[in-house]
Design a protein around this motif. Structure first.
Motif, PDB file in Angstrom:
ATOM      1  N   THR A 307       3.338 -29.787  -6.332  1.00 36.99           N
ATOM      2  CA  THR A 307       4.117 -28.924  -5.436  1.00 36.99           C
ATOM      3  C   THR A 307       4.821 -27.753  -6.115  1.00 36.99           C
ATOM      4  O   THR A 307       5.367 -26.901  -5.423  1.00 36.99           O
ATOM      5  N   TYR A 308       4.822 -27.713  -7.438  1.00 37.91           N
ATOM      6  CA  TYR A 308       5.534 -26.636  -8.124  1.00 37.91           C
ATOM      7  C   TYR A 308       4.706 -26.133  -9.296  1.00 37.91           C
ATOM      8  O   TYR A 308       4.018 -26.908  -9.961  1.00 37.91           O
ATOM      9  N   ARG A 309       4.812 -24.831  -9.550  1.00 39.20           N
ATOM     10  CA  ARG A 309       4.066 -24.251 -10.664  1.00 39.20           C
ATOM     11  C   ARG A 309       4.816 -23.047 -11.223  1.00 39.20           C
ATOM     12  O   ARG A 309       5.185 -22.129 -10.484  1.00 39.20           O
ATOM     13  N   THR A 310       5.067 -23.061 -12.532  1.00 39.91           N
ATOM     14  CA  THR A 310       5.508 -21.860 -13.229  1.00 39.91           C
ATOM     15  C   THR A 310       4.254 -21.219 -13.790  1.00 39.91           C
ATOM     16  O   THR A 310       3.581 -21.802 -14.640  1.00 39.91           O
ATOM     17  N   GLU A 311       3.937 -20.023 -13.306  1.00 41.87           N
ATOM     18  CA  GLU A 311       2.674 -19.398 -13.694  1.00 41.87           C
ATOM     19  C   GLU A 311       2.820 -18.664 -15.021  1.00 41.87           C
ATOM     20  O   GLU A 311       3.766 -17.903 -15.230  1.00 41.87           O
ATOM     21  N   SER A 312       1.874 -18.893 -15.923  1.00 45.73           N
ATOM     22  CA  SER A 312       1.874 -18.213 -17.209  1.00 45.73           C
ATOM     23  C   SER A 312       0.656 -17.317 -17.401  1.00 45.73           C
ATOM     24  O   SER A 312       0.580 -16.593 -18.397  1.00 45.73           O
ATOM     25  N   ASP A 313      -0.273 -17.364 -16.455  1.00 38.28           N
ATOM     26  CA  ASP A 313      -1.497 -16.578 -16.567  1.00 38.28           C
ATOM     27  C   ASP A 313      -1.404 -15.356 -15.652  1.00 38.28           C
ATOM     28  O   ASP A 313      -1.425 -15.488 -14.426  1.00 38.28           O
ATOM     29  N   PRO A 314      -1.269 -14.153 -16.222  1.00 42.07           N
ATOM     30  CA  PRO A 314      -1.123 -12.966 -15.374  1.00 42.07           C
ATOM     31  C   PRO A 314      -2.321 -12.709 -14.475  1.00 42.07           C
ATOM     32  O   PRO A 314      -2.170 -12.160 -13.381  1.00 42.07           O
ATOM     33  N   LYS A 315      -3.511 -13.101 -14.929  1.00 42.50           N
ATOM     34  CA  LYS A 315      -4.686 -12.899 -14.081  1.00 42.50           C
ATOM     35  C   LYS A 315      -4.573 -13.733 -12.813  1.00 42.50           C
ATOM     36  O   LYS A 315      -4.830 -13.243 -11.700  1.00 42.50           O
ATOM     37  N   LEU A 316      -4.167 -14.987 -12.956  1.00 41.93           N
ATOM     38  CA  LEU A 316      -3.983 -15.835 -11.780  1.00 41.93           C
ATOM     39  C   LEU A 316      -2.871 -15.290 -10.886  1.00 41.93           C
ATOM     40  O   LEU A 316      -3.012 -15.253  -9.656  1.00 41.93           O
ATOM     41  N   TRP A 317      -1.763 -14.880 -11.503  1.00 41.69           N
ATOM     42  CA  TRP A 317      -0.644 -14.386 -10.715  1.00 41.69           C
ATOM     43  C   TRP A 317      -1.036 -13.157  -9.901  1.00 41.69           C
ATOM     44  O   TRP A 317      -0.615 -12.997  -8.751  1.00 41.69           O
ATOM     45  N   ALA A 318      -1.864 -12.313 -10.484  1.00 42.92           N
ATOM     46  CA  ALA A 318      -2.243 -11.063  -9.815  1.00 42.92           C
ATOM     47  C   ALA A 318      -3.351 -11.250  -8.790  1.00 42.92           C
ATOM     48  O   ALA A 318      -3.393 -10.523  -7.786  1.00 42.92           O
ATOM     49  N   SER A 319      -4.220 -12.235  -9.003  1.00 39.96           N
ATOM     50  CA  SER A 319      -5.434 -12.239  -8.189  1.00 39.96           C
ATOM     51  C   SER A 319      -5.751 -13.550  -7.473  1.00 39.96           C
ATOM     52  O   SER A 319      -6.657 -13.566  -6.626  1.00 39.96           O
ATOM     53  N   SER A 320      -5.038 -14.631  -7.760  1.00 46.76           N
ATOM     54  CA  SER A 320      -5.470 -15.926  -7.231  1.00 46.76           C
ATOM     55  C   SER A 320      -4.497 -16.580  -6.269  1.00 46.76           C
ATOM     56  O   SER A 320      -4.766 -17.674  -5.769  1.00 46.76           O
ATOM     57  N   SER A 479      -8.676 -26.915 -23.154  1.00 49.17           N
ATOM     58  CA  SER A 479      -8.025 -27.160 -21.871  1.00 49.17           C
ATOM     59  C   SER A 479      -7.106 -26.013 -21.469  1.00 49.17           C
ATOM     60  O   SER A 479      -6.489 -26.057 -20.412  1.00 49.17           O
ATOM     61  N   GLY A 480      -7.016 -24.988 -22.304  1.00 51.13           N
ATOM     62  CA  GLY A 480      -6.159 -23.849 -22.009  1.00 51.13           C
ATOM     63  C   GLY A 480      -6.750 -22.945 -20.946  1.00 51.13           C
ATOM     64  O   GLY A 480      -7.822 -23.202 -20.391  1.00 51.13           O
ATOM     65  N   SER A 481      -6.064 -21.840 -20.692  1.00 52.60           N
ATOM     66  CA  SER A 481      -6.470 -20.970 -19.592  1.00 52.60           C
ATOM     67  C   SER A 481      -7.696 -20.138 -19.944  1.00 52.60           C
ATOM     68  O   SER A 481      -7.882 -19.754 -21.103  1.00 52.60           O
ATOM     69  N   PRO A 482      -8.555 -19.852 -18.965  1.00 51.09           N
ATOM     70  CA  PRO A 482      -9.690 -18.953 -19.195  1.00 51.09           C
ATOM     71  C   PRO A 482      -9.241 -17.575 -19.678  1.00 51.09           C
ATOM     72  O   PRO A 482      -9.972 -16.911 -20.414  1.00 51.09           O
ATOM     73  N   THR A 483      -8.050 -17.148 -19.269  1.00 53.72           N
ATOM     74  CA  THR A 483      -7.559 -15.844 -19.712  1.00 53.72           C
ATOM     75  C   THR A 483      -7.315 -15.845 -21.214  1.00 53.72           C
ATOM     76  O   THR A 483      -7.654 -14.879 -21.912  1.00 53.72           O
ATOM     77  N   ASN A 484      -6.722 -16.906 -21.731  1.00 55.99           N
ATOM     78  CA  ASN A 484      -6.536 -17.007 -23.181  1.00 55.99           C
ATOM     79  C   ASN A 484      -7.876 -16.954 -23.905  1.00 55.99           C
ATOM     80  O   ASN A 484      -8.008 -16.306 -24.952  1.00 55.99           O
ATOM     81  N   ARG A 485      -8.847 -17.638 -23.365  1.00 56.06           N
ATOM     82  CA  ARG A 485     -10.177 -17.612 -23.978  1.00 56.06           C
ATOM     83  C   ARG A 485     -10.733 -16.190 -23.965  1.00 56.06           C
ATOM     84  O   ARG A 485     -11.287 -15.728 -24.979  1.00 56.06           O
ATOM     85  N   ALA A 486     -10.558 -15.488 -22.850  1.00 58.11           N
ATOM     86  CA  ALA A 486     -11.071 -14.117 -22.769  1.00 58.11           C
ATOM     87  C   ALA A 486     -10.376 -13.203 -23.771  1.00 58.11           C
ATOM     88  O   ALA A 486     -11.013 -12.358 -24.407  1.00 58.11           O
ATOM     89  N   VAL A 487      -9.061 -13.377 -23.932  1.00 56.36           N
ATOM     90  CA  VAL A 487      -8.327 -12.573 -24.918  1.00 56.36           C
ATOM     91  C   VAL A 487      -8.867 -12.841 -26.317  1.00 56.36           C
ATOM     92  O   VAL A 487      -9.138 -11.909 -27.094  1.00 56.36           O
ATOM     93  N   ALA A 488      -9.043 -14.125 -26.652  1.00 56.39           N
ATOM     94  CA  ALA A 488      -9.543 -14.491 -27.978  1.00 56.39           C
ATOM     95  C   ALA A 488     -10.951 -13.959 -28.210  1.00 56.39           C
ATOM     96  O   ALA A 488     -11.261 -13.416 -29.275  1.00 56.39           O
TER      97      ALA A 488
END
Length: 645
Positions: A307-320, A479-488
């Motif tokens: 029921t709760y989420r602190t978002e750390s992935d800007p891609k998700l925050w912007a688009s999902s 198990s980390g975010s796809p965005t982190n993988r894309a950055v790397a």
């Protein structure tokens, strides 16, 4: 992404002694007491309901609650959170195993409990603490010792009293079985602990050292049940699921390794009426659900499983966050102000890696990271870049050093390179936001590599003098975010373009934990907390003494200049002087250059099924979701009536 040994033993004496021994001890005690009294007459003895090094507490003795909480917040309901990865332990105080999140939530300390997320500190100030297990703290002006007077009503969740014997036991347990970097630092500073009586304990500090952070240190130690540890034979240096009873507002209700942890608010908690607890610890249940990766965790939130989420992935925050529950108003999205300076997080260099021991190589590698392109193309332009360990605060070093800061740095002699004295502090380079490869930065990088002894062969490969291609591996948590993988992956692509043999190595969370602890990587996503003030914790984070094995120093930074600045900072006697030394430390850390900042979100991004509430003003140093938010039963009923859950 956060361990020559003489054990500090309790001075309490058990059993009866022969009469002549008892008489001798009595005479000695009188002599010692007389000497101590004569000394104490020359010093003011301070007694207080809380502690701040400079004595300036924001909350008076008769405070009723912290300013930022809702003292009338209702109790009840559940909050549930999805986490990516796995766990096999509920003991976070060992290098072995992978502890669950919130593994410290059951325990309290003399000056505050662990749940707040800031140790013994209220969330509107980072430099003070108030009594929890202790009602009074007592110490002389020179802070050579401290006595805590404990609350006799304090109880563990099994109903047994919390005593000074438990405090001494816990302190010693951390020294004997805790993380090495912590234990070695504390042993030197705190040579003895004395149980005066069941509810009074005294810590004596070593001579000739700074008194900074010592009272905070002993006041913030989690207190465990001595009885439980002795009866079970459990150790602090081994992973385990069985836990000792805590004295805090939550107890462990359920644990399923790699799947779920549930904490239940303890209705019999001894401290509900204390002012430090008013308006806090409001949820009846805190449920943690573990998923294989971040994608599955997000899907669980969308489905209402959590029921709760602190978002750390800007891609998700912007688009999902356009799924049906958001469109129907069932899920609420908020951006809440974050008043603390950002952590210095990013791509950390392993300074023990042979090629990365040369600062010129690190600088060259960093020039190939394009923050502007990454932010625009992968992070939706939502991130800002850190330029300092105290970005945006009065502690941030700017310009060339002058005045007291210059004099201070000059006083350190040859430890401080001329470059630190004569140039402005390091700031991130600028790249082309429209192209991954910025040619001028690539040219600068290759020139630095040439200065470091590397050459570029006819095939464009960067080679050392012995002909080996410069090779770097980037360790990633699968198990980390796809965005982190894309950055790397894009960063690695830039490194390859420059002729460096770079790879992304993605491993499961268990391997990742072990390899990060062993520093088995060249590059890794990690970071360091922002600089807010001085303290002995700086030595664990940035100091040479524990650099080889400290879990808190992922780069393995070991700098005599940094060591000396920290040592001198601990001896400062005014806030102004302290701030000056922290600016000098910021300047020195940026000079040492051991990570590439990868940006930060300027605000807290939170999403939750609309059944929670929080104070209108969020304090600067904590979002406080599990601390001072609460469950709104009326909102929850509306969701239920709408068919949301």
């Amino acid at each position: 992404m956060t361990r020559s040994r003489s054990r500090a033993k309790s001075r309490a004496l058990d059993g009866q002694k022969p009469r002549f021994v008892a008489t001798t001890l009595m005479v000695l005690s009188i002599l010692i007491l007389s000497a101590w009294t004569a000394f104490a007459e020359d010093q003011k003895i301070i007694k207080s309901h809380g502690y701040s090094f400079f004595g300036d507490l924001n909350y008076p003795e008769d405070y009723t609650h912290f300013d930022y909480v809702n003292p009338d917040a209702p109790k009840g309901g559940e909050i549930s959170i999805a986490l990516a990865g796995s766990f096999d332990s509920m003991n976070p105080y060992t290098r072995n195993g992978r502890a669950s999140a919130l593994s410290t939530v059951m325990y309290e300390s003399l000056l505050g409990e662990i749940l707040a997320g800031a140790g013994s500190l209220p969330s509107d100030d980072y430099d003070e603490g108030y009594g929890l297990l202790a009602h009074t703290v007592e110490y002389p002006e020179d802070k050579s010792w401290v006595i805590f007077h404990m609350r006799p009503e304090a109880r563990f969740s099994d109903g047994t009293p919390v005593t000074a014997h438990d405090v001494a036991f816990s302190h010693n347990l951390l020294l004997d079985q805790g993380l090495k970097s912590y234990a070695e630092a504390v042993r030197k500073r705190i040579p003895s602990v004395e149980v005066i009586d069941d509810h009074t304990i005294k810590f004596t500090f070593a001579d000739g050292i700074s008194r900074r952070s010592l009272i905070d240190q002993v006041g913030g130690v989690p207190v465990w049940s001595k009885k439980w540890y002795e009866e079970t034979g459990a150790r602090l240096d081994e992973p385990r699921l069985e836990i000792s009873p805590g004295s805090g507002p939550y107890i462990l209700q359920e644990v399923e390794p790699n799947r779920r942890v549930v904490f239940k608010r303890n209705p019999d908690y001894w401290g509900w009426d204390l002012p430090i607890n008013k308006g806090r610890h409001n949820f009846d249940t805190i449920r943690l659900e573990y998923f294989a990766d971040s994608t599955a965790a997000f899907e669980a939130f969308k489905a209402g499983e959590v029921t709760y989420r602190t978002e750390s992935d800007p891609k998700l925050w912007a688009s999902s966050y356009d799924f049906p529950a958001v469109q129907r108003g069932w899920v609420k999205l908020e951006e809440l102000a974050d008043g603390a300076p950002p952590a210095m997080s990013g791509i950390v260099f392993n300074l023990g890696s042979e090629p990365l021991k040369d600062k010129r190589v690190r600088e060259a590698v960093a020039l190939l990271f394009n923050f502007e392109w990454t932010n625009k193309s992968l992070l939706y332009g939502l991130y800002e870049q850190q330029r300092s360990f105290s970005t945006g605060t009065e502690l941030e070093a700017t310009g060339t050093p002058e005045g007291p800061e210059l004099e201070f740095l000059q006083s350190l002699g040859d430890l401080v390179p001329a470059e630190v004295l004569e140039t402005e502090p390091w700031v991130p380079h600028v790249s082309d936001e429209d192209r991954l490869i910025t040619r001028k930065n690539k040219r600068k990088a290759l020139k630095l590599l040439e200065e470091a002894g590397y050459t570029v062969d006819d095939a464009g490969k960067v080679r050392s003098q012995d002909g080996k291609q410069l090779s770097l591996n980037f360790l990633l948590n699968s198990s980390g975010s796809p965005t982190n993988r894309a950055v790397a992956e894009n960063f690695v692509s830039s490194l390859k373009d420059a002729g460096i043999d770079a790879t992304v190595e993605s491993v499961d969370s268990a391997q990742y934990t072990d390899r990060e602890r062993d520093r088995d990587y060249d590059l890794v996503f990690d970071g360091y907390p922002s600089l807010l003030g001085t303290g002995t914790g700086l030595a664990q984070r940035f100091g040479s003494e524990a650099a080889e094995f400290s879990l808190f120093n992922p780069a393995g930074l070991a700098s005599p200049m940094v060591d000396e600045i920290i040592a001198k900072s601990l001896l400062t006697e005014s806030k102004e002087e302290e701030n000056m030394t922290i600016r000098a430390l910021d300047r020195a850390l940026r000079h040492e250059f051991f990570l590439i900042p990868d940006g930060y979100a300027p605000n807290h991004w939170v999403a939750y099924w609309d059944q929670y509430a929080h104070p209108e003003e969020i304090p600067p140093f904590a979002l406080g979701t599990l601390d001072f938010w609460w469950y709104d039963a009326d909102k929850a009923q509306k969701l239920k009536e709408a068919g949301a859950q």
